[in-house]
Write an enzyme that holds these catalytic residues in place. Structure first.
Site, short mmCIF file in Angstrom:
data_model
loop_
_atom_site.label_atom_id
_atom_site.label_comp_id
_atom_site.label_asym_id
_atom_site.label_seq_id
_atom_site.Cartn_x
_atom_site.Cartn_y
_atom_site.Cartn_z
N SER B 169 60.61 6.12 29.93
CA SER B 169 59.77 4.92 29.85
C SER B 169 58.42 5.24 29.23
O SER B 169 57.93 4.54 28.34
CB SER B 169 59.61 4.33 31.26
OG SER B 169 58.43 3.60 31.36
N SER B 268 33.84 2.38 28.27
CA SER B 268 33.10 2.28 27.01
C SER B 268 33.11 0.87 26.43
O SER B 268 32.35 0.57 25.53
CB SER B 268 33.68 3.25 25.98
OG SER B 268 33.66 4.57 26.49
N HIS B 302 44.33 27.01 35.05
CA HIS B 302 43.26 26.97 36.05
C HIS B 302 43.79 26.42 37.39
O HIS B 302 43.07 26.46 38.37
CB HIS B 302 42.03 26.18 35.56
CG HIS B 302 42.29 24.75 35.23
ND1 HIS B 302 41.73 24.12 34.15
CD2 HIS B 302 43.03 23.80 35.84
CE1 HIS B 302 42.13 22.87 34.11
NE2 HIS B 302 42.91 22.64 35.14
C1 HEM Z 1 35.21 18.85 33.90
C2 HEM Z 1 36.42 18.48 34.11
C3 HEM Z 1 37.40 19.15 35.08
C4 HEM Z 1 37.53 20.45 35.48
C5 HEM Z 1 36.67 21.61 35.05
C6 HEM Z 1 38.63 20.51 36.42
C7 HEM Z 1 39.09 21.66 37.04
C8 HEM Z 1 40.09 21.70 37.96
C9 HEM Z 1 40.62 22.90 38.56
C10 HEM Z 1 40.11 24.31 38.28
C11 HEM Z 1 41.61 22.55 39.42
C12 HEM Z 1 42.51 23.47 40.26
C13 HEM Z 1 41.90 23.81 41.54
C14 HEM Z 1 42.84 24.53 42.45
O1 HEM Z 1 43.95 24.04 42.70
O2 HEM Z 1 42.45 25.60 42.93
C15 HEM Z 1 41.72 21.11 39.37
C16 HEM Z 1 42.62 20.38 40.11
C17 HEM Z 1 42.90 19.05 39.86
N1 HEM Z 1 42.25 18.24 38.97
FE1 HEM Z 1 40.63 18.74 37.86
N2 HEM Z 1 39.14 19.25 36.58
C18 HEM Z 1 38.43 18.41 35.78
C19 HEM Z 1 38.66 17.08 35.61
C20 HEM Z 1 39.72 16.39 36.14
C21 HEM Z 1 40.10 15.06 35.80
C22 HEM Z 1 39.38 14.19 34.78
C23 HEM Z 1 41.19 14.76 36.53
C24 HEM Z 1 42.03 13.49 36.58
C25 HEM Z 1 41.71 12.35 36.18
C26 HEM Z 1 41.50 15.89 37.34
C27 HEM Z 1 42.56 15.94 38.24
C28 HEM Z 1 42.89 17.03 38.98
C29 HEM Z 1 43.98 17.05 39.92
C30 HEM Z 1 44.95 15.91 40.22
C31 HEM Z 1 43.97 18.32 40.49
C32 HEM Z 1 44.85 18.82 41.62
C33 HEM Z 1 46.24 19.06 41.28
C34 HEM Z 1 47.00 19.57 42.47
O3 HEM Z 1 46.91 20.78 42.78
O4 HEM Z 1 47.70 18.78 43.11
N3 HEM Z 1 40.59 16.87 37.09
N4 HEM Z 1 40.79 20.61 38.46
CU LIG Z 2 43.77 20.83 35.32
#
Ligand code: HEM
Ligand SMILES: [Cu+2]
Lengths: 295, 537
Positions: B169, B268, B302
């Site tokens: 989908s 935006s 990451h």
């Molecule tokens: C500056 C921007 C971002 C950085 C540097 C970043 C960095 C990270 C990192 C390093 C993790 C893993 C952490 C861990 O499990 O130890 C993480 C997890 C996650 N991030 Fe981000 N992130 C950013 C933006 C976003 C955005 C925009 C979204 C979604 C709209 C997002 C959604 C998620 C989700 C869903 C997880 C968890 C996934 C899981 O383990 O179930 N992140 N992020």
């Molecule tokens: Cu990520």
């Protein structure tokens, strides 16, 4: 039904069909196939996946109906060049999605060969894993892993059937290109001849592929369950074989349409889409031949 | 709808009868409506599961559910929210708005558009039905890591096939978006005149086509490992469970951007309207979006810092991840600059958008913290992660969706929503969502693990607050249903004008409200003065 509602549209307007009855049929078919297959996989006793077959039947029925509608509209001159461009983009990006699907399995192959298998053999970060858990395991490809999953197996010689198959598929790409040139030149008989040759080459390829599988299972003890080698080998070649089958069916449909007088030298998108698909399947095979069979 | 007949001239007739109008429709507006209603329903269903989760976590100890069922709840909550609520909601916006914004008569491939939608209800019925099977629903988390996910009951095959269907989908939907934007723009609608919402969706569509097949491949390998004896993720056979994580996150990280880029687009659109200034740095916004999309393919690990990668891998993925904050920062600065010295007014969509900018940025900052590999060893798999992704996904993606609904619902229905109710909804949600998720940062830093139904007593107080915030936020969204319902029915509302918002620019504001069933069928060139951006290129 939907044709009559829109027949008053002038040719230079973008054709927007007003009702679509096939998608819901497709969804029902897909669901029947999925539920049927899942139930079948989960059942502990031997059974026939009737629901799954029914689902596939509905899907095939849907495709016939849907494509028949599109072909009728196309032959009825409802599509202007802009519609044609939409179809082209649709096909290109669909093929790209298929490329990514295969990339996933090729990536897995790369990863196990270059990283996880050497690690299990004690390289790099795998030193402790190897000495503590799998001591004595060498970690060289081809392998069914330190647990010797599926037992000893032998490899398929790439320079027998696989080489023949490579030549067959390469040849089929050439015959298809000749057919395309013939179509542009308006030589319909010639197109049909070369297309039939293409389909035959594809069919022989599939025949040999089946031979190869039989050989692997009966004489080489190489099965889907032969550890990671068997997993990657059969999943990659298996999905490829399914795509060749699909491509051959589509080529057959195109051949029948040509016999019925469809397509014009200057507009024959259906033909081209299938040709692109066939070339894509061909390129995947080259990747398989090199990375699965030879190296 | 009482106004159904007012625009009924030759082009404008809607198919009669429920089956023809909704089941067999090829109309981008009707399909958009279907997507939005479906997404809303899934949002409520996923939200209901979250309420049970927060109920269980209200106090330490096990009170309402067993651990295994708790794991089913977190897994299904995430799968439903990601694939059932957020993604379909954005596709709904895409369907409704993209053709109107670029002056196209419909989506490029209307029949396929119908199929993209009508796969979803079937796929989700299948997925949700696993709750009622032997062994229950999938319980290994939405990330479906083996070997745990392979040890569940009968659900795996159903979940995998449901994911395949969702993938089909999404891919068809994305192909449609690309073909529409590249092929269906009205004359004089150059690429750099397109609204940013259209741009962000174009880039999102490329992401979708690139990664959904990879996800399909990953779950296929799970399926064969479980049912057919392959050993992709089994070390004894030479495979590696970590391989799954690599493939999953190669899909998963772009996937989180799939859920945020269209939000960037919506915000935006809204900020310039209520700041009465053009978007600051339009072209840099386009480039930043493309840069984010590109980077999203090369940062996946990451999510796997603590899994035992080689040292070089840790370093590479740490620095690459940090790079993403540059284009993201460009966006945030552009939004702030757009509002700077603008003649701002604070109608409901604007409130949600401003909250988005602030709260999404908090989520970005916690992301940056987690991107530092050595400290992520501490944060990983704790409530800090849960706080992070709920800031980016709830106060990010969901807030943008709600902002977009308030912004465009007058165009969709012809009725203004009630500004008073909208503001109540906003403040109620914004306060409660922070009560819900902010304490989770501290819980995570103090070491509370995620996906566990019970916890040590020192976490009790913050969990209680979090649950209270959760119930309040949940209730606020039930209130939202009522607001939307009243707007559709025209109860306690006023008729919307065509322009709707004083400062609004873009083609959608130059057609009647509600938008007639068919628009832009004559292929007339668009006029520059109707557009928000007319970059000279
Ligand atoms: C500056 C921007 C971002 C950085 C540097 C970043 C960095 C990270 C990192 C390093 C993790 C893993 C952490 C861990 O499990 O130890 C993480 C997890 C996650 N991030 Fe981000 N992130 C950013 C933006 C976003 C955005 C925009 C979204 C979604 C709209 C997002 C959604 C998620 C989700 C869903 C997880 C968890 C996934 C899981 O383990 O179930 N992140 N992020
Ligand atoms: Cu990520």
């Amino acid at each position: 039904m939907s044709n009559t509602e829109v027949s008053n549209k002038s040719h230079d307007q973008y054709y927007v069909p007003h009702l679509a009855k096939w998608p819901i049929v497709g969804s029902i078919g897909m669901t029947l196939a999925a539920v049927g297959a899942a139930t079948f996989m989960n059942s502990e006793t031997a059974s026939t996946p009737v629901m799954m077959y029914l689902g596939f039947a509905v899907l095939i029925f849907m495709m016939f109906g849907w494509f028949a509608e599109v072909i009728k509209e196309s032959e009825g001159n409802l599509y202007n060049p802009q519609v044609d461009t939409s179809f082209r983009m649709g096909m290109v990006w669909f093929i790209f999605s298929e490329v990514m699907f295969f990339a996933c399995f090729f990536g897995a192959l790369w990863y196990v060969r270059n990283l996880s298998v050497p690690w299990l053999g004690g390289e790099g970060v795998g030193l402790m894993t190897n000495t503590e858990l799998w001591s004595g395991y060498e970690g060289v490809w081809p392998t069914n892993g330190p647990g010797d999953v599926g037992g000893k197996f032998e490899l398929i010689d790439p320079y027998h059937l696989p080489l023949v198959n490579t030549i067959l598929l390469m040849a089929s790409s050439i015959t298809l290109t000749i057919a395309h040139h013939a179509l542009v030149d308006g030589a319909r008989k010639k197109v049909i001849g070369w297309l039939i040759a293409t389909v035959l080459l594809g069919a022989i390829f599939l025949f040999y592929q089946v031979e190869e599988y039989i050989e692997a299972y009966q004489h080489l003890d190489l099965t889907l369950e032969s550890g990671i080698y068997g997993s990657t080998f059969f999943m990659l070649t298996g999905f490829h074989g399914m795509h060749v089958t699909l491509g051959a069916i589509m080529l057959t449909v195109i051949t029948i349409r040509l016999m019925r007088g469809h397509f014009k030298p200057e507009s024959h998108f259906g033909f081209e889409a299938v040709a692109w698909y066939w070339h894509f399947v061909d390129v995947v095979w080259l990747g398989l031949f090199i990375f699965v069979y030879i190296i | 709808m009482s106004h159904a007949d007012t625009h009924d001239h030759d082009h404008d007739h809607k198919p009669k009868g429920f089956v023809k109008r909704w089941l067999m429709t090829t109309n981008h507006k009707d399909i958009g409506t279907l997507y939005l209603i479906f997404a809303f329903a899934m949002f409520i269903l996923g939200g209901a599961l979250a309420m049970i989760i927060r109920l269980e976590l209200f106090q330490p100890g096990l009170q309402f559910v067993q651990p295994d069922f708790f794991n089913q709840l977190t897994t299904m909550h995430a799968l439903i929210m990601v694939f059932g609520a957020v993604m379909p909601a954005f596709v709904g916006f895409a369907n409704w708005m993209i053709p109107i914004m670029i002056g196209a008569p419909d989506m490029a491939l209307p029949r396929m558009n119908n199929w993209s939608f009508w796969i979803l209800p079937f796929a989700f019925t299948m997925l949700v039905s696993t709750f009622f099977m032997d062994g229950g629903a999938p319980a290994a988390g939405w990330t479906l890591y083996p070997p745990l996910v392979l040890q569940g009951g009968k659900n795996l095959a159903f979940a995998v096939f449901a994911i395949h269907m969702l993938g089909i989908s999404s891919i068809m939907g994305a192909i449609n978006v690309i073909a529409t934007i590249m092929n269906m723009r009205a004359p004089n609608m150059g690429y750099l005149k397109m609204p940013l919402f259209v741009w962000t969706w174009l880039i999102t569509a490329f992401l979708l086509i690139a990664v959904m097949p990879v996800f399909a491949g990953a779950v296929t390998m799970l399926l064969t490992d479980h049912y057919f004896g392959t050993t992709f993720f089994n070390a004894a056979g030479g495979g590696d469970p970590v391989l799954f994580q690599h493939i999953f996150w190669f899909f998963g990280h772009p996937e989180v951007y799939i859920m945020i880029l269209p939000s960037f687009g919506i915000i935006s659109e809204i900020l310039p309207t209520f700041s009465r200034k053009p978007l600051f740095g339009y072209v840099s916004m386009v480039y930043a979006t493309a840069a984010i999309a590109f980077l999203s393919f090369i940062v996946w690990a990451h999510h796997m810092f603590s899994v035992g990668m080689p040292f070089g891998g840790e370093l590479y993925f740490m620095y690459a991840t940090m790079l993403i904050s540059i284009p993201t920062g460009v966006k945030v600065f552009n939004w702030v600059s757009t509002m700077w010295k603008g003649a701002m007014t604070f109608e409901t969509p604007m409130l949600w958008s401003i909250a988005f900018v602030i709260l999404f940025t908090i989520g970005g900052f916690s992301g940056l913290m987690m991107a530092i590999a050595p400290v992520d060893f501490q944060y990983h798999d704790t409530y800090f992660i849960v706080a992070h992704f709920h800031y980016v996904l709830v106060t990010g993606a969901v807030f943008a969706i709600i902002a977009g609904v308030y912004y465009w619902i007058p165009k969709w229905t012809g009725n203004m929503y009630s500004e008073r109710l909208g503001k109540i909804h906003f403040w109620w949600s914004t306060i409660s969502v922070n009560v819900l998720f902010f304490p989770q940062h501290f819980l995570g830093l103090a070491g509370m693990p995620r996906r566990i139904p019970d916890y040590s007593t020192q976490f009790a107080e913050f969990n209680m607050w979090s649950s209270i915030g959760g119930f309040a936020f949940g209730l606020a969204q039930v209130f939202f249903i009522w607001i939307v319902y009243r707007t559709i029915k025209g109860k306690g509302t006023t008729k919307a004008t065509d322009r709707v918002w004083e400062g609004a620019k873009g083609l959608e504001w130059f057609i009647p409200s509600p938008a007639p069933h068919h628009t832009f069928q004559d292929g007339e060139p668009v006029k520059d003065e109707q557009l928000a951006h007319v970059s000279s290129h």
